[in-house]
Design a protein around this motif. Structure first.
Motif, PDB file in Angstrom:
ATOM      1  N   PHE A  15     -28.736  37.389   9.933  1.00 40.62           N
ATOM      2  CA  PHE A  15     -28.115  38.550   9.318  1.00 40.62           C
ATOM      3  C   PHE A  15     -27.314  38.134   8.094  1.00 40.62           C
ATOM      4  O   PHE A  15     -26.647  37.101   8.115  1.00 40.62           O
ATOM      5  N   THR A  16     -27.395  38.946   7.050  1.00 42.86           N
ATOM      6  CA  THR A  16     -26.532  38.777   5.883  1.00 42.86           C
ATOM      7  C   THR A  16     -25.902  40.127   5.574  1.00 42.86           C
ATOM      8  O   THR A  16     -26.465  41.174   5.884  1.00 42.86           O
ATOM      9  N   HIS A  17     -24.727  40.089   4.983  1.00 41.41           N
ATOM     10  CA  HIS A  17     -23.986  41.303   4.645  1.00 41.41           C
ATOM     11  C   HIS A  17     -23.736  41.305   3.137  1.00 41.41           C
ATOM     12  O   HIS A  17     -23.208  40.340   2.599  1.00 41.41           O
ATOM     13  N   GLU A  18     -24.140  42.412   2.493  1.00 39.26           N
ATOM     14  CA  GLU A  18     -23.939  42.500   1.048  1.00 39.26           C
ATOM     15  C   GLU A  18     -23.940  43.960   0.622  1.00 39.26           C
ATOM     16  O   GLU A  18     -24.809  44.732   1.026  1.00 39.26           O
ATOM     17  N   ASP A  19     -22.974  44.335  -0.201  1.00 39.24           N
ATOM     18  CA  ASP A  19     -22.880  45.677  -0.763  1.00 39.24           C
ATOM     19  C   ASP A  19     -22.946  46.775   0.296  1.00 39.24           C
ATOM     20  O   ASP A  19     -23.597  47.798   0.124  1.00 39.24           O
ATOM     21  N   GLY A  20     -22.298  46.566   1.442  1.00 39.21           N
ATOM     22  CA  GLY A  20     -22.258  47.564   2.495  1.00 39.21           C
ATOM     23  C   GLY A  20     -23.508  47.643   3.347  1.00 39.21           C
ATOM     24  O   GLY A  20     -23.614  48.519   4.200  1.00 39.21           O
ATOM     25  N   LEU A  21     -24.465  46.767   3.118  1.00 37.32           N
ATOM     26  CA  LEU A  21     -25.686  46.752   3.912  1.00 37.32           C
ATOM     27  C   LEU A  21     -25.777  45.468   4.720  1.00 37.32           C
ATOM     28  O   LEU A  21     -25.311  44.415   4.297  1.00 37.32           O
ATOM     29  N   VAL A  22     -26.412  45.586   5.864  1.00 34.77           N
ATOM     30  CA  VAL A  22     -26.720  44.429   6.695  1.00 34.77           C
ATOM     31  C   VAL A  22     -28.223  44.190   6.573  1.00 34.77           C
ATOM     32  O   VAL A  22     -29.014  45.120   6.717  1.00 34.77           O
ATOM     33  N   THR A  23     -28.614  42.971   6.273  1.00 37.38           N
ATOM     34  CA  THR A  23     -30.032  42.621   6.192  1.00 37.38           C
ATOM     35  C   THR A  23     -30.370  41.718   7.363  1.00 37.38           C
ATOM     36  O   THR A  23     -29.666  40.744   7.633  1.00 37.38           O
ATOM     37  N   ALA A  24     -31.463  42.074   8.053  1.00 38.61           N
ATOM     38  CA  ALA A  24     -31.976  41.267   9.163  1.00 38.61           C
ATOM     39  C   ALA A  24     -33.249  40.597   8.687  1.00 38.61           C
ATOM     40  O   ALA A  24     -34.185  41.261   8.249  1.00 38.61           O
ATOM     41  N   LEU A  25     -33.280  39.268   8.748  1.00 36.46           N
ATOM     42  CA  LEU A  25     -34.428  38.472   8.311  1.00 36.46           C
ATOM     43  C   LEU A  25     -35.055  37.804   9.522  1.00 36.46           C
ATOM     44  O   LEU A  25     -34.382  37.045  10.236  1.00 36.46           O
ATOM     45  N   ASP A  26     -36.335  38.083   9.776  1.00 41.32           N
ATOM     46  CA  ASP A  26     -37.067  37.400  10.839  1.00 41.32           C
ATOM     47  C   ASP A  26     -37.435  36.017  10.311  1.00 41.32           C
ATOM     48  O   ASP A  26     -38.195  35.896   9.348  1.00 41.32           O
ATOM     49  N   LEU A  27     -36.902  34.981  10.912  1.00 41.06           N
ATOM     50  CA  LEU A  27     -37.074  33.629  10.395  1.00 41.06           C
ATOM     51  C   LEU A  27     -38.501  33.121  10.514  1.00 41.06           C
ATOM     52  O   LEU A  27     -38.936  32.299   9.717  1.00 41.06           O
ATOM     53  N   GLU A  28     -39.247  33.608  11.487  1.00 42.75           N
ATOM     54  CA  GLU A  28     -40.619  33.131  11.682  1.00 42.75           C
ATOM     55  C   GLU A  28     -41.565  33.679  10.616  1.00 42.75           C
ATOM     56  O   GLU A  28     -42.397  32.956  10.082  1.00 42.75           O
ATOM     57  N   THR A  29     -41.435  34.970  10.284  1.00 40.12           N
ATOM     58  CA  THR A  29     -42.376  35.605   9.351  1.00 40.12           C
ATOM     59  C   THR A  29     -41.840  35.751   7.939  1.00 40.12           C
ATOM     60  O   THR A  29     -42.616  35.930   7.005  1.00 40.12           O
ATOM     61  N   GLY A  30     -40.520  35.742   7.788  1.00 44.80           N
ATOM     62  CA  GLY A  30     -39.932  35.985   6.477  1.00 44.80           C
ATOM     63  C   GLY A  30     -39.786  37.461   6.153  1.00 44.80           C
ATOM     64  O   GLY A  30     -39.354  37.829   5.072  1.00 44.80           O
ATOM     65  N   VAL A  31     -40.129  38.341   7.092  1.00 45.87           N
ATOM     66  CA  VAL A  31     -39.998  39.784   6.895  1.00 45.87           C
ATOM     67  C   VAL A  31     -38.528  40.151   7.052  1.00 45.87           C
ATOM     68  O   VAL A  31     -37.840  39.667   7.945  1.00 45.87           O
ATOM     69  N   ALA A  32     -38.041  41.035   6.167  1.00 53.18           N
ATOM     70  CA  ALA A  32     -36.641  41.450   6.212  1.00 53.18           C
ATOM     71  C   ALA A  32     -36.541  42.968   6.090  1.00 53.18           C
ATOM     72  O   ALA A  32     -37.430  43.617   5.539  1.00 53.18           O
ATOM     73  N   ALA A  33     -35.440  43.506   6.605  1.00 55.09           N
ATOM     74  CA  ALA A  33     -35.148  44.928   6.487  1.00 55.09           C
ATOM     75  C   ALA A  33     -33.640  45.100   6.489  1.00 55.09           C
ATOM     76  O   ALA A  33     -32.911  44.257   7.023  1.00 55.09           O
ATOM     77  N   SER A  34     -33.178  46.207   5.912  1.00 54.38           N
ATOM     78  CA  SER A  34     -31.739  46.442   5.798  1.00 54.38           C
ATOM     79  C   SER A  34     -31.339  47.758   6.434  1.00 54.38           C
ATOM     80  O   SER A  34     -32.149  48.666   6.585  1.00 54.38           O
ATOM     81  N   GLY A  35     -30.056  47.841   6.770  1.00 52.54           N
ATOM     82  CA  GLY A  35     -29.472  49.054   7.309  1.00 52.54           C
ATOM     83  C   GLY A  35     -27.969  49.005   7.145  1.00 52.54           C
ATOM     84  O   GLY A  35     -27.414  48.004   6.688  1.00 52.54           O
TER      85      GLY A  35
END
Length: 87
Positions: A15-35
């Protein structure tokens, strides 16, 4: 069979936090999404992973879909090269 640290794929979610959003990065695939929260980011990541793995419904009417998501189909150049991550 044995594996070394260099042979193993990383697993889990980062998880990373930036500009009021949380991004979840799947380490195996590199796919990410934010909320706006970890729970929302994970939910969006689950959907993104399903699509990444070939799930979802095919788009029957591309122009109608573009209008639905707020894009004018007339402004889309069909001959434009897709971004590298879509090739």
């Amino acid at each position: 069979m044995s594996t070394t640290a260099g042979d193993r794929r990383e697993e889990g979610v980062e998880f990373t936090h930036e500009d009021g959003l949380v991004t979840a990065l799947d380490l195996e695939t590199g796919v990410a999404a934010s909320g706006e929260s970890k729970a929302e980011a994970l939910s969006m990541l689950a959907e993104a992973l399903e699509l990444h793995e070939g799930g979802g419904e095919p788009i029957e009417d591309e122009a109608a879909f573009l209008r639905e998501v707020g894009i004018d189909p007339e402004e889309v150049d069909a001959d434009e090269t897709p971004p590298p991550w879509l090739e």
